[in-house]
Motif scaffolding. Structure first.
Motif, PDB file in Angstrom:
ATOM      1  N   SER A 143      31.822  33.805  33.608  1.00 33.60           N
ATOM      2  CA  SER A 143      32.960  35.377  33.016  1.00 33.60           C
ATOM      3  C   SER A 143      31.589  36.897  34.282  1.00 33.60           C
ATOM      4  CB  SER A 143      32.281  35.383  31.635  1.00 33.60           C
ATOM      5  OG  SER A 143      30.342  35.835  31.708  1.00 33.60           O
ATOM      6  N   LEU A 144      30.918  36.806  34.842  1.00 36.09           N
ATOM      7  CA  LEU A 144      30.288  37.762  35.168  1.00 36.09           C
ATOM      8  C   LEU A 144      31.082  37.693  36.536  1.00 36.09           C
ATOM      9  CD1 LEU A 144      29.121  40.199  34.973  1.00 36.09           C
ATOM     10  CD2 LEU A 144      27.057  39.737  36.154  1.00 36.09           C
ATOM     11  N   GLY A 145      30.876  36.007  37.431  1.00 32.76           N
ATOM     12  CA  GLY A 145      30.888  36.585  39.049  1.00 32.76           C
ATOM     13  C   GLY A 145      32.826  36.265  38.839  1.00 32.76           C
ATOM     14  N   THR A 146      33.393  36.148  37.963  1.00 37.03           N
ATOM     15  CA  THR A 146      34.881  36.301  37.599  1.00 37.03           C
ATOM     16  C   THR A 146      34.956  37.424  38.323  1.00 37.03           C
ATOM     17  OG1 THR A 146      35.045  33.783  36.939  1.00 37.03           O
ATOM     18  CG2 THR A 146      36.852  35.067  36.867  1.00 37.03           C
ATOM     19  N   ALA A 147      34.506  37.847  37.105  1.00 35.74           N
ATOM     20  CA  ALA A 147      34.733  39.516  36.833  1.00 35.74           C
ATOM     21  C   ALA A 147      34.433  40.344  37.964  1.00 35.74           C
ATOM     22  CB  ALA A 147      34.522  39.825  35.693  1.00 35.74           C
ATOM     23  N   ILE A 148      33.239  40.434  38.775  1.00 30.69           N
ATOM     24  CA  ILE A 148      32.582  40.984  40.028  1.00 30.69           C
ATOM     25  C   ILE A 148      33.712  40.937  40.581  1.00 30.69           C
ATOM     26  CG2 ILE A 148      31.180  41.289  41.208  1.00 30.69           C
ATOM     27  CD1 ILE A 148      30.091  42.766  38.532  1.00 30.69           C
ATOM     28  N   ALA A 149      34.605  39.273  41.175  1.00 31.96           N
ATOM     29  CA  ALA A 149      35.024  39.385  42.140  1.00 31.96           C
ATOM     30  C   ALA A 149      36.328  39.733  41.964  1.00 31.96           C
ATOM     31  CB  ALA A 149      35.677  37.865  41.821  1.00 31.96           C
ATOM     32  N   GLN A 150      37.001  40.762  40.631  1.00 35.73           N
ATOM     33  CA  GLN A 150      37.783  41.190  40.234  1.00 35.73           C
ATOM     34  C   GLN A 150      38.122  42.012  40.903  1.00 35.73           C
ATOM     35  OE1 GLN A 150      40.603  40.114  39.937  1.00 35.73           O
ATOM     36  NE2 GLN A 150      41.884  40.433  38.266  1.00 35.73           N
ATOM     37  N   LEU A 151      36.515  42.811  40.291  1.00 36.07           N
ATOM     38  CA  LEU A 151      36.293  44.281  40.436  1.00 36.07           C
ATOM     39  C   LEU A 151      36.288  44.300  42.217  1.00 36.07           C
ATOM     40  CD1 LEU A 151      35.729  47.273  39.106  1.00 36.07           C
ATOM     41  CD2 LEU A 151      32.782  45.928  39.563  1.00 36.07           C
ATOM     42  N   VAL A 152      35.856  43.829  42.901  1.00 32.72           N
ATOM     43  CA  VAL A 152      35.418  44.436  44.513  1.00 32.72           C
ATOM     44  C   VAL A 152      36.402  44.456  45.036  1.00 32.72           C
ATOM     45  CG1 VAL A 152      32.702  43.682  44.086  1.00 32.72           C
ATOM     46  CG2 VAL A 152      34.265  42.219  44.592  1.00 32.72           C
ATOM     47  N   SER A 153      38.037  42.939  44.058  1.00 30.19           N
ATOM     48  CA  SER A 153      38.594  42.775  45.456  1.00 30.19           C
ATOM     49  C   SER A 153      39.302  44.413  45.084  1.00 30.19           C
ATOM     50  CB  SER A 153      39.855  41.707  44.237  1.00 30.19           C
ATOM     51  OG  SER A 153      40.096  42.586  43.260  1.00 30.19           O
ATOM     52  N   ASN A 154      39.264  45.402  44.885  1.00 28.74           N
ATOM     53  CA  ASN A 154      39.871  46.205  44.731  1.00 28.74           C
ATOM     54  C   ASN A 154      39.420  47.153  45.826  1.00 28.74           C
ATOM     55  OD1 ASN A 154      41.475  46.881  41.853  1.00 28.74           O
ATOM     56  ND2 ASN A 154      39.411  46.737  41.494  1.00 28.74           N
ATOM     57  N   ASN A 155      38.718  46.763  46.549  1.00 29.80           N
ATOM     58  CA  ASN A 155      37.957  47.560  47.846  1.00 29.80           C
ATOM     59  C   ASN A 155      37.216  47.053  48.909  1.00 29.80           C
ATOM     60  OD1 ASN A 155      37.342  50.365  46.243  1.00 29.80           O
ATOM     61  ND2 ASN A 155      35.673  49.200  45.416  1.00 29.80           N
ATOM     62  N   VAL A 156      38.020  44.845  49.449  1.00 27.79           N
ATOM     63  CA  VAL A 156      37.563  44.565  50.748  1.00 27.79           C
ATOM     64  C   VAL A 156      38.563  44.011  51.159  1.00 27.79           C
ATOM     65  CG1 VAL A 156      35.186  44.295  49.560  1.00 27.79           C
ATOM     66  CG2 VAL A 156      36.325  42.973  49.108  1.00 27.79           C
ATOM     67  N   GLU A 157      38.629  42.992  52.013  1.00 20.05           N
ATOM     68  CA  GLU A 157      39.509  42.678  52.286  1.00 20.05           C
ATOM     69  C   GLU A 157      39.687  41.346  52.045  1.00 20.05           C
ATOM     70  OE1 GLU A 157      39.424  42.483  56.479  1.00 20.05           O
ATOM     71  OE2 GLU A 157      40.003  45.333  56.823  1.00 20.05           O
TER      72      GLU A 157
END
Length: 323
Positions: A12-26
């Motif tokens: 759950s946390l890993g997926t949420a972090i991935a979703q979050l940082v996708s806003n700011n990385v390629e």
């Protein structure tokens, strides 16, 4: 914009972090232990086990295992505390010298008493940035208003991690007190267990919140005794995370405490539910004894969880130490 970020652990946390940082990385690489999780994300672009109704960003690529190198500027360790040493050992030779590591696990190794940052350094020789709460993955993945704390003594690493995490809804507080921030992330789980035990006993609210207040005071004393800054406990990673984890029904350790307060023993192996705080109780009790630090809340939780003492008797012993 930062090019590539890796997230190890597709829970759950890993997926949420991935979703979050996708806003700011390629590009975000989400490394999963199980092939079926990778296949679900590749085929449906959803993590069906944890967030079946939430489409994941097209920037997220699921991967099983690791290649000859992890070509990312930042790597988030989003695995349970019990798996951190194993994962750090697996990837230590795949990490580039300039890569920044981020530790998100909230636990402490027993019986060594080593924190997650110490374990990651043992295996990789790199000091990670610490990410602490108050956060629930279920709210992060929905892009709901959230604040987190990150800690490092290296300013450029703090700035880099803050840049990939920050959105208008997700705010990032930065501090240099690694010891205090990491201890807050450990102690909040113990405090949540203690508060949950009181709730499970159906203890009155005056007494419950007195216990919560003592938890806050003892957290400051433990942080100070172990070399951290007690003022850190006043921040989001301290008071905010302690109250969230102690009182929310989403908190596993709060739930664990309630069950033990009702004299219901939980078999973690058969339930497949990980409670980060259970081993932390033993490790913190040992650390406090070695450093002559008072830890009445931890001893209360330890008596009920690990020594089968009745919650009522354990509480009466704690209550005699409140003032």
């Amino acid at each position: 914009m930062i090019g590539k970020v890796s997230v190890i652990g597709a829970g759950s946390l890993g997926t949420a972090i991935a979703q979050l940082v996708s806003n700011n990385v390629e590009e975000v690489f989400l490394h999963a232990r199980r092939k079926e999780v990778v296949q679900d994300i590749q085929k449906n672009h959803r993590n069906l086990q944890y967030f079946p109704n939430i489409p994941l960003s097209p920037k997220i690529r699921a991967k099983h295992g690791y290649e000859s190198s992890i070509d990312s500027e930042i790597i988030f360790f989003c695995v349970p505390s019990s798996a951190v040493r194993k994962v750090a050992c697996e990837v230590k030779d795949l990490i580039k010298p300039e890569t920044v590591l981020v530790s998100t696990a909230k636990g402490i190794e027993y019986p060594s008493g080593k924190t997650m940052s110490q374990i990651i350094y043992d295996e990789t020789r790199k000091q990670p940035v610490i990410l602490s709460g108050p956060n629930f993955a279920s709210e992060i993945v929905l892009n709901q208003p959230t604040v987190t704390t990150i800690a490092s003594t290296t300013q450029k690493n703090l700035e880099k991690v803050k840049k990939v995490l920050t959105t208008p809804e997700f705010l990032v507080d930065t501090v240099s007190d690694v010891v205090g921030t990491e201890m807050c992330s450990i102690l909040k789980n113990i405090n949540a267990i203690a508060y949950g035990i009181c709730e499970g006993m159906n203890l009155n609210e005056n007494a419950r919140f007195a216990v919560l207040n003592k938890s806050f005071q003892e957290t400051k004393e433990i942080v100070k005794g172990l070399g951290g800054n007690p003022d850190t406990v006043d921040g989001y990673c301290g008071l905010g995370d302690m109250v969230l984890t102690s009182t929310s029904n989403q908190s596993r350790n709060h739930t664990l405490g309630i069950l033990y307060g009702q004299r219901i023993t939980v078999d973690e192996k058969s339930s497949s539910i990980l409670f980060e705080g259970k081993k932390s109780v033993m490790a913190i009790k040992k650390l406090c004894q070695e450093n002559n630090i008072t830890c009445d809340i931890c001893q209360f939780a330890d008596a009920v969880l690990n020594h089968q003492k009745s919650p009522e008797i354990a509480f009466q012993e704690l209550w005699g130490k409140m003032i």
